[in-house]
Design an enzyme around this catalytic site. Structure first.
Site, PDB file in Angstrom:
ATOM      1  N   ILE A  43       1.107  -0.570   0.545  1.00  0.00           N
ATOM      2  CA  ILE A  43       0.317   0.282  -0.265  1.00  0.00           C
ATOM      3  C   ILE A  43       0.660   0.571   0.265  1.00  0.00           C
ATOM      4  O   ILE A  43       1.979   1.261   0.555  1.00  0.00           O
ATOM      5  CB  ILE A  43      -0.920   0.100   1.222  1.00  0.00           C
ATOM      6  CG1 ILE A  43      -1.968  -1.154   1.249  1.00  0.00           C
ATOM      7  CG2 ILE A  43      -1.706   1.070   1.635  1.00  0.00           C
ATOM      8  CD1 ILE A  43      -2.914  -1.244   0.010  1.00  0.00           C
ATOM      9  N   HIS A 124     -13.034   4.188  12.720  1.00  0.00           N
ATOM     10  CA  HIS A 124     -13.942   5.367  13.030  1.00  0.00           C
ATOM     11  C   HIS A 124     -13.452   6.026  12.303  1.00  0.00           C
ATOM     12  O   HIS A 124     -12.002   6.633  12.405  1.00  0.00           O
ATOM     13  CB  HIS A 124     -14.216   5.699  14.641  1.00  0.00           C
ATOM     14  CG  HIS A 124     -13.370   5.521  14.925  1.00  0.00           C
ATOM     15  ND1 HIS A 124     -12.683   7.491  16.067  1.00  0.00           N
ATOM     16  CD2 HIS A 124     -12.019   5.808  16.134  1.00  0.00           C
ATOM     17  CE1 HIS A 124     -12.199   7.719  15.794  1.00  0.00           C
ATOM     18  NE2 HIS A 124     -11.846   6.942  16.793  1.00  0.00           N
ATOM     19  N   GLU A 170     -17.663   7.430  16.769  1.00  0.00           N
ATOM     20  CA  GLU A 170     -16.630   6.142  18.053  1.00  0.00           C
ATOM     21  C   GLU A 170     -16.998   7.030  18.895  1.00  0.00           C
ATOM     22  O   GLU A 170     -16.746   6.320  19.877  1.00  0.00           O
ATOM     23  CB  GLU A 170     -15.960   5.727  17.300  1.00  0.00           C
ATOM     24  CG  GLU A 170     -14.862   4.731  17.843  1.00  0.00           C
ATOM     25  CD  GLU A 170     -13.716   5.331  18.929  1.00  0.00           C
ATOM     26  OE1 GLU A 170     -13.278   4.618  19.574  1.00  0.00           O
ATOM     27  OE2 GLU A 170     -14.076   7.124  18.839  1.00  0.00           O
ATOM     28  N   ASP A 305       0.243  -2.049   4.323  1.00  0.00           N
ATOM     29  CA  ASP A 305       0.682  -2.983   4.762  1.00  0.00           C
ATOM     30  C   ASP A 305      -0.801  -4.776   4.883  1.00  0.00           C
ATOM     31  O   ASP A 305      -0.806  -5.481   4.047  1.00  0.00           O
ATOM     32  CB  ASP A 305       2.102  -2.853   4.377  1.00  0.00           C
ATOM     33  CG  ASP A 305       2.556  -2.318   3.303  1.00  0.00           C
ATOM     34  OD1 ASP A 305       2.047  -1.498   2.933  1.00  0.00           O
ATOM     35  OD2 ASP A 305       4.318  -1.666   3.239  1.00  0.00           O
TER      36      ASP A 305
END
Ligand code: TRP
Ligand code: ZN
Ligand code: CA
Length: 438
Positions: A43, A124, A170, A305
């Site tokens: 990522i 959240h 949250e 990742d």
């Protein structure tokens, strides 16, 4: 190599070395357990950080926060939703009311997969009113968003159906996630194969904490970190303090990652993870300094990742790797000179019963004087099997060999380790790779 210990390269030693060297590439060449599944992508940290920059701008433009009931929260939802819509997700806003204000959960479904087996990942998206909430919880929100976008880029066609969620309110007591779970029909709830939660994963003085809940999810995250040789700890900074709690209470298998909030990093933790002992994992927790400056890039990168690894791995079909699969670890591990033993883990999954009576252990250790080395195989329960003793006269380089071990009294599944200890000064080396054939 030390001149005090001249090596005698006998013809026999060279022949053995050549033979074993020829055998060694099998460790890399044979399919590994992970190669059998499509590998998760890396990522891009820059993409995750670009989302954080946007969330910071949204807060700055809206009285400095992204809290429930404030304009900054809805603008955050709109930002994430637009990215997902453009990437081919089916998105929905779920509205609820809390404290007299409208709240929103954003739910994004990736088309396809088994509708009766749903894997969810969420975070959240709201902040507290005192700040922009970039570590808490822009970090989890951005990493989950970028993982969802990576699913789209890969046009992933997983066995399970994937659903991503960004929760509202949250910070007011898990209001959005409780609302979602309470409003799921029982039949829909029972289709949830797992819920992965990411709340604070880029803490500036980070720890690497894995939730201790569903064992398969927990092991999936631990495997990822073992592959990086980064130790993890069980998350203990308040179980149930985030959006996985309502799922867990409804009987859904849960797991997640956490890099620490207002607890203090101990010196033992600073030793293994770096950072500052005696200081909070996140000194800006719930305060105005939780900005884009309040992020440790390395932790954010690794945890992003790890999310992709878990989403890819846990959404794939439970294909049992074929017999003869080499479970291997190719990460280098330095062996300290005349020092403490080091280990390299390999986790074996998808096997039933015990290990073979002729378990093949392929070892590739680069070293300038192999006689220095004591090598053991550690079974998942810690039982040691000696592969090689030290020897003052074995002066050849490297340990490149395949050993056969009677491991029939050991459970096959679990984390096996290669343990290497260098017991004589001067010559040094490292574990290059090793593998187990199951
Ligand atoms: N958002 C959470 C909170 O404000 C942060 C948190 C604290 C947390 N402890 C945790 C998240 C443990 C996950 C696990 O309470
Ligand atoms: Zn919080
Ligand atoms: Ca040595």
């Amino acid at each position: 190599m030390s001149p005090a210990r001249p090596r005698s390269l006998s013809v026999a030693a060279l022949a053995v070395a050549a033979l074993l060297a020829a055998a060694a590439p099998a460790v890399q060449a044979a399919p590994t357990a992970e190669a059998a599944l499509a590998a998760a992508p890396d990522i891009p940290l820059a993409n995750v950080k670009a989302h954080l920059t946007q969330l910071q701008s949204i807060a700055t433009a809206n009285s400095g926060n992204r809290a429930h009931g404030r304009a900054g929260y809805k603008a955050s939802v709109d930002y994430v939703k637009a990215k997902l819509d453009a990437a081919g997700y089916t998105t929905a806003l779920q509205q609820f009311t809390s404290g007299g204000a409208t709240g929103y959960n954003l739910i994004a479904d990736w088309p396809g997969g088994d509708p009766n087996k749903v894997l969810m990942a969420g975070s959240h998206l709201d902040s507290v009113t005192s700040g922009a909430g970039i570590n808490d919880n822009g970090s989890g929100s951005a990493a989950v968003l970028e993982t969802a976008l990576a699913v789209s880029r890969a046009q992933l066609a997983p066995d399970k159906h994937l659903r991503f969620a960004w929760w509202g309110a949250e910070e007011l007591g898990l209001v959005g996630s409780k609302y979602y779970v309470n409003n799921l029909a029982t039949a829909e709830r029972s289709k949830l194969a797992g819920y992965l939660n990411f709340d604070m994963i880029g803490s500036p003085n980070p720890g690497y904490f894995v939730y201790d809940d569903d064992p398969v999810i927990e092991q999936t995250f631990k495997d990822y970190y073992a592959g990086l040789s980064i130790p993890t700890e069980i998350e203990t900074e308040g179980d149930g303090r985030s959006d996985h709690a309502p799922f867990k209470n409804a009987g859904v298998p849960v797991g997640g990652l956490f890099s620490g909030a207002d607890y203090t990093k101990t010196s033992a933790q600073a030793q293994k993870w770096g950072g500052t002992a005696g200081q909070a994992f996140d000194r800006c927790y719930h305060s105005s300094c939780d900005t884009t400056a309040n992020i440790n890039d390395t932790a954010l990168d690794r945890n992003s990742d790890a999310i992709a690894h878990a989403v890819w791995t846990l959404s794939a079909g439970t294909t049992t790797p074929p017999t003869g699969t080499v479970f291997s670890n190719t990460a280098d591990v330095a062996v300290p000179d005349n020092g403490a033993a080091v280990t390299s883990p390999v986790s074996v999954t998808g096997r039933t019963g015990n290990a073979p009576s002729a378990l093949k252990v392929a070892v590739d250790i680069k070293h300038t004087y192999r006689g220095d080395l004591v090598v053991d195989l550690l079974a998942p329960d810690g039982t040691a099997y000696r592969l090689k003793n030290s020897s003052g006269s074995d002066s050849a380089d490297n340990v490149i060999a395949t050993y056969t071990v009677n491991a029939s009294s050991e459970t096959a599944n679990g984390t096996w380790k290669l343990q290497v200890r260098d017991v004589a000064a001067q010559d040094t080396g490292y574990i290059d790779s090793w593998g187990l054939t199951f």
